[in-house]
Design a protein around this motif. Structure first.
Motif, PDB file in Angstrom:
ATOM      1  N   TYR A 180      79.080 141.803  50.519  1.00 13.50           N
ATOM      2  CA  TYR A 180      79.959 141.775  51.657  1.00 13.50           C
ATOM      3  C   TYR A 180      80.882 141.969  51.521  1.00 13.50           C
ATOM      4  O   TYR A 180      82.276 141.720  50.845  1.00 13.50           O
ATOM      5  CB  TYR A 180      79.825 139.902  51.516  1.00 13.50           C
ATOM      6  CG  TYR A 180      80.237 139.716  53.204  1.00 13.50           C
ATOM      7  CD1 TYR A 180      80.217 140.503  54.861  1.00 13.50           C
ATOM      8  CD2 TYR A 180      81.624 138.939  53.713  1.00 13.50           C
ATOM      9  CE1 TYR A 180      80.826 139.595  55.207  1.00 13.50           C
ATOM     10  CE2 TYR A 180      82.587 138.290  54.411  1.00 13.50           C
ATOM     11  CZ  TYR A 180      81.643 138.860  55.498  1.00 13.50           C
ATOM     12  OH  TYR A 180      82.239 138.668  57.043  1.00 13.50           O
ATOM     13  N   ALA A 181      80.883 143.118  53.309  1.00 10.31           N
ATOM     14  CA  ALA A 181      82.421 143.750  53.102  1.00 10.31           C
ATOM     15  C   ALA A 181      83.150 143.270  54.265  1.00 10.31           C
ATOM     16  O   ALA A 181      84.986 143.686  54.319  1.00 10.31           O
ATOM     17  CB  ALA A 181      81.655 145.243  53.978  1.00 10.31           C
ATOM     18  N   GLY A 182      83.809 142.090  54.795  1.00 11.52           N
ATOM     19  CA  GLY A 182      84.238 141.258  55.855  1.00 11.52           C
ATOM     20  C   GLY A 182      84.296 142.176  56.881  1.00 11.52           C
ATOM     21  O   GLY A 182      85.232 141.794  57.614  1.00 11.52           O
ATOM     22  N   ARG A 183      83.781 142.843  57.548  1.00 11.37           N
ATOM     23  CA  ARG A 183      83.895 143.804  58.166  1.00 11.37           C
ATOM     24  C   ARG A 183      82.877 142.886  59.335  1.00 11.37           C
ATOM     25  O   ARG A 183      83.333 143.621  61.402  1.00 11.37           O
ATOM     26  CB  ARG A 183      83.206 145.476  58.333  1.00 11.37           C
ATOM     27  CG  ARG A 183      83.875 146.017  57.718  1.00 11.37           C
ATOM     28  CD  ARG A 183      83.417 147.496  57.189  1.00 11.37           C
ATOM     29  NE  ARG A 183      82.627 147.754  56.574  1.00 11.37           N
ATOM     30  CZ  ARG A 183      82.000 148.380  55.376  1.00 11.37           C
ATOM     31  NH1 ARG A 183      84.012 147.897  54.870  1.00 11.37           N
ATOM     32  NH2 ARG A 183      81.348 148.502  55.083  1.00 11.37           N
ATOM     33  N   GLY A 184      82.445 142.584  59.332  1.00  9.83           N
ATOM     34  CA  GLY A 184      81.438 141.899  60.217  1.00  9.83           C
ATOM     35  C   GLY A 184      81.462 140.423  59.803  1.00  9.83           C
ATOM     36  O   GLY A 184      81.774 139.849  58.653  1.00  9.83           O
ATOM     37  N   ASP A 185      80.635 139.746  60.669  1.00  8.58           N
ATOM     38  CA  ASP A 185      80.770 138.185  60.789  1.00  8.58           C
ATOM     39  C   ASP A 185      79.532 137.533  59.270  1.00  8.58           C
ATOM     40  O   ASP A 185      78.190 138.057  59.314  1.00  8.58           O
ATOM     41  CB  ASP A 185      80.243 137.791  61.659  1.00  8.58           C
ATOM     42  CG  ASP A 185      79.904 135.940  61.684  1.00  8.58           C
ATOM     43  OD1 ASP A 185      80.857 135.166  62.036  1.00  8.58           O
ATOM     44  OD2 ASP A 185      78.644 134.819  61.926  1.00  8.58           O
ATOM     45  N   LEU A 186      79.709 136.724  58.598  1.00  7.27           N
ATOM     46  CA  LEU A 186      79.592 136.658  57.625  1.00  7.27           C
ATOM     47  C   LEU A 186      77.430 135.565  57.576  1.00  7.27           C
ATOM     48  O   LEU A 186      76.881 135.508  57.139  1.00  7.27           O
ATOM     49  CB  LEU A 186      80.146 135.608  56.721  1.00  7.27           C
ATOM     50  CG  LEU A 186      79.314 135.046  55.492  1.00  7.27           C
ATOM     51  CD1 LEU A 186      78.728 136.143  54.550  1.00  7.27           C
ATOM     52  CD2 LEU A 186      80.150 134.159  54.106  1.00  7.27           C
TER      53      LEU A 186
END
Length: 302
Positions: free
Chosen positions: A144-150
């Motif tokens: 998970y890259a943190g660029r979108g909603d988890l």
């Protein structure tokens, strides 16, 4: 605190020279980084992830950003904090993740379960896939890259896991099932001739082209043509309007048959005109079967 252990210095240490050059100095990023770290920790007060573990993960997500400070400001920092804590195996993080993101999937998964596969089955598969490390690599939650909603990210992984679970219940290979879908529109003499003389070559080309598609495009194609989901159902699953699903399917089919065309030219030593004629014929049957399927799905009470 020793300057070398301050979060900004730690971040700077883990950045590659190009990213450092864009930032200028550790001091330039320090106020924003400290604000972001406070936001992450405030969101999950029961989870204690050391800066020495979390800050390098932030740095890894800034390495290729055109503007690292802007990228840091836009990170879904609380989601990333939880995901990183889960990857580290923190019990409180794992419990929070399960409660917040997995236990709430029932409604979404209910749309796609059938044939003995339940939402609980898919959620268990999801826990294994996301939270259990394989030899030599961290758990998939670390991706998970943190660029979108988890929540959206977990939802997408859950959908793919559900598709895989449903399909594993079936004995028919994927390419065979799709070829059967092509034949829903009726059998054409030239297709019958292909089946008699070159089916193995076409199947191999079709399989290779299908496997070369990105996961999401392949899943969407199989969900529609094999699993029987309508445009409206797929739109609900992927949280987009049905017309977006329709356009995605059309684009994926064009890509699929384009790859089949190239492979057949190489394997069967046919001219471009011969292959184009054959692929157009097969694609027209495929599109006809699509129209028939969608018409059946839209019948009242069907």
């Amino acid at each position: 605190m020793n300057d070398a252990r301050r979060p900004a210095a730690l971040l700077w240490h883990h950045l590659a020279p190009p990213a450092r050059e864009k930032l200028g100095s550790p001091a330039a990023i320090e106020p924003l980084l400290e604000e972001r770290l406070r936001a992450a920790k405030d969101a999950w007060p029961g989870i204690d992830l050391p800066d020495a573990v979390f800050v390098p993960q932030i740095a890894a997500r800034l390495q290729t950003a055109a503007a690292p400070a802007d990228a840091l400001a836009s990170l879904h920092i609380a989601d990333l904090y939880l995901a990183c804590a889960c990857a580290e195996g923190h019990r409180a993080a794992l419990a929070a993740f399960d409660t917040r993101y997995i236990a709430t999937l029932d409604r979404a998964l209910q749309r796609m379960t059938r044939g003995g596969v339940s939402p609980d089955d898919i959620k268990q598969i999801l826990r294994q896939k996301l939270l259990v490390a394989e030899p030599g690599r961290p758990p998939k939650i670390a991706d998970y890259a943190g660029r979108g909603d988890l929540r959206r990210w977990v939802h997408a992984v859950a959908v793919r896991s559900g598709i895989d679970a449903l399909r594993s219940e079936k004995e028919t290979p994927t390419e065979e099932a799709l070829l059967d879908a092509i034949e829903l529109g009726g059998d054409h003499p030239e297709i019958a001739h292909l089946k008699d003389t070159s089916r193995a070559e076409f199947k191999a080309a079709f399989r290779d082209a299908l496997n070369a598609l990105p996961d999401r495009e392949r899943s969407l194609l199989l969900q529609y043509h094999i699993d029987g989901n309508s445009l409206e159902e797929l739109g609900a699953l992927y949280r987009v309007v049905p017309s977006t699903i329709s356009r995605s399917l059309a684009k994926t089919r064009a890509t699929l048959f384009g790859r089949v065309r190239v492979t057949l030219m190489l394997r069967m030593r046919l001219t471009g005109e011969e292959v184009d004629s054959l692929v157009r014929l097969i694609q027209s049957q495929f599109e006809l079967s699509t129209n028939l399927l969608e018409g059946r799905r839209q019948k009242p009470g069907g």
